[in-house]
Write a protein that holds these residues in place. Structure first.
Motif, mmCIF file in Angstrom:
data_model
loop_
_atom_site.group_PDB
_atom_site.id
_atom_site.type_symbol
_atom_site.label_atom_id
_atom_site.label_comp_id
_atom_site.label_asym_id
_atom_site.label_seq_id
_atom_site.Cartn_x
_atom_site.Cartn_y
_atom_site.Cartn_z
ATOM 1 N N ASP A 1 0.841 -1.188 0.000
ATOM 2 C CA ASP A 1 0.000 0.000 0.000
ATOM 3 C C ASP A 1 0.881 1.244 0.000
ATOM 4 O OD1 ASP A 1 -0.818 0.923 3.337
ATOM 5 O OD2 ASP A 1 0.783 -0.430 2.778
ATOM 6 N N ASN A 2 0.465 2.235 -0.734
ATOM 7 C CA ASN A 2 1.212 3.491 -0.881
ATOM 8 C C ASN A 2 0.655 4.519 0.096
ATOM 9 O OD1 ASN A 2 2.888 5.453 -1.926
ATOM 10 N ND2 ASN A 2 1.623 5.861 -3.708
ATOM 11 N N GLU A 3 0.605 4.138 1.371
ATOM 12 C CA GLU A 3 -0.100 4.963 2.334
ATOM 13 C C GLU A 3 0.743 5.374 3.535
ATOM 14 O OE1 GLU A 3 -3.110 6.358 1.984
ATOM 15 O OE2 GLU A 3 -2.972 5.518 -0.017
ATOM 16 N N ARG A 4 2.032 5.162 3.493
ATOM 17 C CA ARG A 4 2.864 5.487 4.655
ATOM 18 C C ARG A 4 3.558 6.830 4.457
ATOM 19 N NH1 ARG A 4 2.915 1.494 8.145
ATOM 20 N NH2 ARG A 4 4.755 2.187 9.281
ATOM 21 N N ILE A 5 4.033 7.386 5.572
ATOM 22 C CA ILE A 5 4.798 8.635 5.560
ATOM 23 C C ILE A 5 6.131 8.358 6.241
ATOM 24 C CG2 ILE A 5 4.907 11.019 6.408
ATOM 25 C CD1 ILE A 5 1.803 10.991 6.364
ATOM 26 N N LEU A 6 7.195 8.790 5.593
ATOM 27 C CA LEU A 6 8.549 8.626 6.123
ATOM 28 C C LEU A 6 9.089 9.996 6.504
ATOM 29 C CD1 LEU A 6 11.099 6.887 6.640
ATOM 30 C CD2 LEU A 6 11.692 7.262 4.225
ATOM 31 N N VAL A 7 9.681 10.072 7.693
ATOM 32 C CA VAL A 7 10.338 11.299 8.152
ATOM 33 C C VAL A 7 11.813 10.966 8.366
ATOM 34 C CG1 VAL A 7 10.432 13.057 9.961
ATOM 35 C CG2 VAL A 7 8.213 12.092 9.263
ATOM 36 N N ILE A 8 12.688 11.825 7.844
ATOM 37 C CA ILE A 8 14.134 11.619 7.968
ATOM 38 C C ILE A 8 14.747 12.872 8.589
ATOM 39 C CG2 ILE A 8 16.282 11.043 6.771
ATOM 40 C CD1 ILE A 8 14.548 9.954 4.446
ATOM 41 N N ASP A 9 15.543 12.675 9.629
ATOM 42 C CA ASP A 9 16.219 13.799 10.290
ATOM 43 C C ASP A 9 17.605 13.341 10.719
ATOM 44 O OD1 ASP A 9 16.684 16.322 11.363
ATOM 45 O OD2 ASP A 9 15.134 16.187 12.891
ATOM 46 N N GLY A 79 8.277 1.813 -2.101
ATOM 47 C CA GLY A 79 7.025 1.981 -2.828
ATOM 48 C C GLY A 79 5.818 2.184 -1.934
ATOM 49 N N ARG A 80 5.970 1.978 -0.642
ATOM 50 C CA ARG A 80 4.858 2.128 0.304
ATOM 51 C C ARG A 80 4.607 3.581 0.703
ATOM 52 N NH1 ARG A 80 6.674 -1.629 5.110
ATOM 53 N NH2 ARG A 80 4.627 -1.095 5.922
ATOM 54 N N TYR A 81 5.510 4.493 0.326
ATOM 55 C CA TYR A 81 5.412 5.863 0.825
ATOM 56 C C TYR A 81 4.697 6.789 -0.148
ATOM 57 C CZ TYR A 81 8.483 4.272 4.447
ATOM 58 O OH TYR A 81 8.998 3.574 5.503
ATOM 59 N N ARG A 82 3.756 7.555 0.408
ATOM 60 C CA ARG A 82 3.112 8.614 -0.382
ATOM 61 C C ARG A 82 3.786 9.952 -0.118
ATOM 62 N NH1 ARG A 82 -1.196 8.379 3.718
ATOM 63 N NH2 ARG A 82 -1.411 10.449 4.624
ATOM 64 N N ALA A 83 4.510 10.051 1.012
ATOM 65 C CA ALA A 83 5.199 11.303 1.355
ATOM 66 C C ALA A 83 6.460 10.985 2.139
ATOM 67 C CB ALA A 83 4.283 12.205 2.179
ATOM 68 N N VAL A 84 7.496 11.783 1.879
ATOM 69 C CA VAL A 84 8.745 11.704 2.636
ATOM 70 C C VAL A 84 9.107 13.127 3.047
ATOM 71 C CG1 VAL A 84 11.173 11.041 2.633
ATOM 72 C CG2 VAL A 84 9.514 9.656 1.359
ATOM 73 N N TRP A 85 9.251 13.311 4.372
ATOM 74 C CA TRP A 85 9.606 14.610 4.962
ATOM 75 C C TRP A 85 11.074 14.518 5.343
ATOM 76 C CZ3 TRP A 85 6.208 18.641 7.039
ATOM 77 C CH2 TRP A 85 6.850 19.535 7.892
ATOM 78 N N ILE A 86 11.924 15.344 4.714
ATOM 79 C CA ILE A 86 13.351 15.330 5.011
ATOM 80 C C ILE A 86 13.727 16.663 5.634
ATOM 81 C CG2 ILE A 86 15.684 14.961 4.132
ATOM 82 C CD1 ILE A 86 14.457 13.517 1.725
ATOM 83 N N SER A 87 14.341 16.584 6.800
ATOM 84 C CA SER A 87 14.647 17.762 7.591
ATOM 85 C C SER A 87 16.151 18.049 7.578
ATOM 86 C CB SER A 87 14.169 17.506 9.027
ATOM 87 O OG SER A 87 14.186 18.671 9.781
ATOM 88 N N ARG A 88 16.501 19.276 7.330
ATOM 89 C CA ARG A 88 17.866 19.817 7.371
ATOM 90 C C ARG A 88 18.595 19.640 6.028
ATOM 91 N NH1 ARG A 88 18.394 20.616 13.012
ATOM 92 N NH2 ARG A 88 17.033 19.170 14.075
ATOM 93 N N PRO A 89 19.436 20.622 5.666
ATOM 94 C CA PRO A 89 20.072 20.609 4.342
ATOM 95 C C PRO A 89 20.995 19.418 4.082
ATOM 96 C CG PRO A 89 20.772 22.543 5.619
ATOM 97 C CD PRO A 89 19.708 21.864 6.396
ATOM 98 N N ARG A 105 7.204 7.346 -6.041
ATOM 99 C CA ARG A 105 5.849 7.920 -6.058
ATOM 100 C C ARG A 105 5.613 8.908 -4.923
ATOM 101 N NH1 ARG A 105 2.274 2.672 -6.309
ATOM 102 N NH2 ARG A 105 3.983 1.980 -5.003
ATOM 103 N N ALA A 106 6.529 8.977 -3.986
ATOM 104 C CA ALA A 106 6.336 9.830 -2.809
ATOM 105 C C ALA A 106 6.582 11.301 -3.145
ATOM 106 C CB ALA A 106 7.278 9.394 -1.694
ATOM 107 N N ARG A 107 5.762 12.161 -2.564
ATOM 108 C CA ARG A 107 6.036 13.595 -2.608
ATOM 109 C C ARG A 107 7.092 13.875 -1.563
ATOM 110 N NH1 ARG A 107 1.350 17.630 -2.391
ATOM 111 N NH2 ARG A 107 2.928 18.906 -3.379
ATOM 112 N N VAL A 108 8.106 14.651 -1.936
ATOM 113 C CA VAL A 108 9.200 14.970 -1.018
ATOM 114 C C VAL A 108 9.000 16.376 -0.466
ATOM 115 C CG1 VAL A 108 11.687 15.351 -0.797
ATOM 116 C CG2 VAL A 108 10.818 13.411 -2.133
ATOM 117 N N PHE A 109 8.969 16.445 0.867
ATOM 118 C CA PHE A 109 8.854 17.697 1.602
ATOM 119 C C PHE A 109 10.229 18.012 2.192
ATOM 120 C CE2 PHE A 109 4.692 15.984 1.302
ATOM 121 C CZ PHE A 109 3.809 17.045 1.320
#
Length: 171
Positions: A1-9, A79-89, A105-109
């Motif tokens: 499923d393409n319904e998860r959100i990943l956060v990276i910091d 492939g499970r991610y619809r969004a990935v939030w990446i914090s810091r340069p 397929r994920a939108r990158v924030f």
């Protein structure tokens, strides 16, 4: 499923130690409440204590540490991610290529946290010899603009920083 959100910091949030971690912890709590059981977190490095990761796990957030674990995870589950939030340069620079390769397929924030180049440039006026800090500011200027251009959405923390980014690149 393409319904998860990943956060990276850069590390598992340590909200009792710094304001950036406090902010990230609040973001993770909001996401975990809105999307129960669908949030994953990658910390580039571990916190000083496992208790910080345990606190995220208690929120239902899966926690992974380090670039190797991130790559392994994204290769299998990107492939499970619809969004990935990446914090810091620096974290955006390090992790965006693998996110784009394996979570296509994920939108990158891109969460700027703050515009480092602006902060470093302001600091130059207080240096006896500002050349070294000017070079750092220039490197971050190029990096942060590249990151903003490569993201699908860029998060500016203040209206002033939003305006600065839009002057640099209206797109």
């Amino acid at each position: 499923d393409n319904e998860r959100i990943l956060v990276i910091d850069w590390l598992v949030p340590t909200p009792d130690r710094d304001s950036g971690s406090y902010r990230m912890r609040m973001i993770l709590e909001i996401l975990a409440a809105a999307e129960p059981g669908r949030i994953d977190f990658i910390g580039d490095r571990p916190a000083e204590s496992d208790l910080y990761a345990d606190a995220l796990i208690e929120l239902g957030i899966q926690v992974m540490i380090g670039e190797t674990a991130a790559l392994t995870h994204l290769m299998s589950h990107g492939g499970r991610y619809r969004a990935v939030w990446i914090s810091r340069p620096e974290i955006m620079e390090r992790y965006l290529p693998m996110v784009r390769a394996f979570a296509g397929r994920a939108r990158v924030f891109y969460d700027t946290v703050d515009l480092h180049w602006v902060r470093f440039t302001r600091g130059c006026q207080f240096e006896r010899d500002p050349r070294e800090l000017e070079a750092v500011a220039d490197r971050y200027h190029r990096l942060e603009l590249a990151n903003a251009r490569a993201a699908d959405v860029t998060i500016a923390i203040t209206p002033e920083e939003r305006a600065i980014l839009l002057v640099e690149d209206p797109e």
